[in-house]
Design a protein around this motif. Sequence first.
Motif, short mmCIF file in Angstrom:
data_model
loop_
_atom_site.label_atom_id
_atom_site.label_comp_id
_atom_site.label_asym_id
_atom_site.label_seq_id
_atom_site.Cartn_x
_atom_site.Cartn_y
_atom_site.Cartn_z
N LYS A 86 25.57 151.18 69.17
CA LYS A 86 25.08 151.48 70.61
C LYS A 86 24.20 152.97 70.38
O LYS A 86 23.16 152.88 71.05
N SER A 87 24.79 153.92 69.96
CA SER A 87 24.11 155.04 69.64
C SER A 87 22.82 154.98 68.95
O SER A 87 21.53 155.74 69.43
N LYS A 88 22.52 154.00 68.13
CA LYS A 88 21.13 154.03 67.26
C LYS A 88 20.23 153.15 68.10
O LYS A 88 19.19 153.40 68.10
N LEU A 89 21.01 152.16 68.85
CA LEU A 89 20.04 151.37 69.76
C LEU A 89 19.42 152.44 70.85
O LEU A 89 18.29 152.03 71.17
N ASN A 90 20.32 153.37 71.47
CA ASN A 90 19.64 154.19 72.50
C ASN A 90 18.74 155.28 71.83
O ASN A 90 17.70 155.34 72.57
N ASP A 91 18.91 155.50 70.53
CA ASP A 91 17.99 156.48 70.26
C ASP A 91 16.77 155.94 69.47
O ASP A 91 15.91 156.46 69.53
N PHE A 92 16.68 154.71 68.82
CA PHE A 92 15.72 154.20 68.16
C PHE A 92 15.08 152.82 68.61
O PHE A 92 14.43 152.24 68.16
N GLY A 93 16.13 152.20 69.60
CA GLY A 93 15.70 150.93 70.20
C GLY A 93 16.14 149.98 69.12
O GLY A 93 15.66 148.63 69.59
N ALA A 94 16.64 149.94 67.78
CA ALA A 94 16.71 148.67 67.13
C ALA A 94 17.62 148.84 66.03
O ALA A 94 17.54 150.09 65.81
N ILE A 95 18.28 148.00 65.55
CA ILE A 95 19.06 148.22 64.42
C ILE A 95 19.10 146.70 63.51
O ILE A 95 18.68 145.61 64.12
N THR A 96 19.45 147.11 62.48
CA THR A 96 19.43 145.91 61.51
C THR A 96 20.86 145.41 60.99
O THR A 96 21.22 146.57 60.34
N ILE A 97 21.29 144.53 60.98
CA ILE A 97 22.43 143.97 60.41
C ILE A 97 22.36 143.01 59.33
O ILE A 97 21.58 142.02 59.22
N LYS A 98 22.62 143.40 58.24
CA LYS A 98 22.03 142.96 56.99
C LYS A 98 22.51 141.34 56.86
O LYS A 98 23.68 141.06 56.95
N ASN A 99 21.58 140.61 56.41
CA ASN A 99 21.81 139.27 56.18
C ASN A 99 22.08 138.42 57.64
O ASN A 99 22.76 137.25 57.59
N ILE A 100 22.18 139.05 58.80
CA ILE A 100 22.54 138.62 59.84
C ILE A 100 21.25 138.51 60.82
O ILE A 100 20.88 137.51 61.21
N GLY A 101 20.42 139.61 60.97
CA GLY A 101 19.41 139.68 62.01
C GLY A 101 19.06 141.02 62.44
O GLY A 101 19.86 142.11 62.07
N ASP A 102 18.08 141.22 63.21
CA ASP A 102 17.63 142.37 63.66
C ASP A 102 18.01 142.48 65.46
O ASP A 102 17.55 141.49 66.05
N LEU A 103 18.63 143.39 66.10
CA LEU A 103 18.62 143.59 67.37
C LEU A 103 18.01 144.94 67.90
O LEU A 103 18.01 145.95 67.32
N SER A 104 17.09 144.52 69.04
CA SER A 104 16.43 145.48 69.70
C SER A 104 16.64 145.44 71.22
O SER A 104 16.81 144.65 71.75
N LEU A 105 16.08 146.49 71.92
CA LEU A 105 15.98 146.59 73.26
C LEU A 105 14.74 146.42 73.96
O LEU A 105 13.73 146.92 73.52
N LEU A 111 19.33 143.28 75.35
CA LEU A 111 19.05 142.94 73.63
C LEU A 111 18.54 141.72 73.25
O LEU A 111 18.65 140.79 73.82
N VAL A 112 17.70 141.90 72.31
CA VAL A 112 16.94 141.05 71.94
C VAL A 112 17.26 140.79 70.17
O VAL A 112 16.97 141.48 69.46
N PHE A 113 17.46 139.44 69.94
CA PHE A 113 18.21 139.11 68.76
C PHE A 113 17.04 138.34 67.92
O PHE A 113 16.68 137.39 68.47
N VAL A 114 16.64 138.80 66.64
CA VAL A 114 16.00 138.01 65.85
C VAL A 114 16.78 137.64 64.56
O VAL A 114 16.90 138.64 63.89
N PRO A 115 17.12 136.39 64.11
CA PRO A 115 17.96 136.15 63.11
C PRO A 115 17.22 136.21 61.66
O PRO A 115 16.04 136.12 61.65
N SER A 116 18.13 136.46 60.69
CA SER A 116 17.63 136.77 59.40
C SER A 116 17.45 135.25 58.83
O SER A 116 18.25 134.35 59.08
N ASP A 117 16.44 135.08 57.96
CA ASP A 117 16.25 133.81 57.19
C ASP A 117 16.26 133.76 55.81
O ASP A 117 16.19 132.94 54.84
N GLN A 118 17.15 134.85 55.55
CA GLN A 118 17.52 135.05 53.97
C GLN A 118 18.71 134.40 53.52
O GLN A 118 18.93 134.12 52.36
#
Length: 312
Positions: A86-105, A111-118
């Motif tokens: 949550k702190s990283k989302l507030n500071d940078f607006g996005a985080i990446t969860i490895k092999n799962i996807g990207d979350l951004s504000l 929250l907007v989620f883009v799944p990983s296709d790996q």
Amino acid sequence: MDQYISQLLYRYQCVTVPGFGAFLTEIQSAQLHQDSHSFYPPKKLISFNAYLKNNDGLLANHIAQAEKMSYEVAVTIIENQVAAWKSKLNDFGAITIKNIGDLSLNAERNLVFVPSDQVNYLTSSFGLTTYVSPAVKREVYKEEIEVLEEKAPIAFTPEKRSSGNFLKYAAIFVLGAGLLGAGGFFGNQYYQNQIQQETLAVQTKVQKQVEQKIQEATFIISNPLPAVTLTVSEGKMPYHVVAGAFQMEKNAEKMYDLLLKLGYPARRIPQNKHGLFPVVYKSFSSYTEAQNEMQRIKKSHNPEAWLLIQEL
């Protein structure tokens, strides 16, 4: 915590991160992209629901077993990781969860989620990869044959016949034709009459066979067949709206009796591995129906109701 969420997505349809949201999976059939001539194997599509935040114990228990720690310590670790996200989302607006996807504000701070296709989390598709097949080109042989015919036309050479033999037999043919003319007419008339009689006999025989078959079919239909009773097995209902989980069994029994009086098809679940006695309002076979019912109960009866996903 990325690897533990990833491990659970192979086995479960929903993995909840308490206080943050839930990652859901849905099976997608094999796909064909005609423009690129590509074939894609079946897979699990990952989505994110920010409203599912209640702790169902799945992630914490998995971390506790993997790291050989207590359940309470695992819960604390999850809380710290969620706070960091949550702190990283507030500071940078996005985080990446490895092999799962990207979350951004987005602009509305949602929250907007883009799944990983790996990674393909569908275990039945293990070893299957994307396959590209070149387009099939079919040659038109008909057009080629027409072109060849135009280039090389076929010429017929007339045969040479002797006119002497023709004149020799012409008189015999004319004489014979006069004799056969009268007899040929009567012979042809007799032949036509024979064909008509045989055709009529065949039609009569076929008609009798058809009428006999119709009578047999009518006789069978007129006799009623015995009724067939089908037993339809009840489908699995792994989604449960939980009213509460109690340390004392008598409190669970009181809640169960109360829900029955309120008209809910309540049920009690045997004591779980944490020593608690859960009581559920109702069970569902569909995740969507269970989610809608939980939201309704939260507004009308119990704000602390939560969703349990477990096959009983």
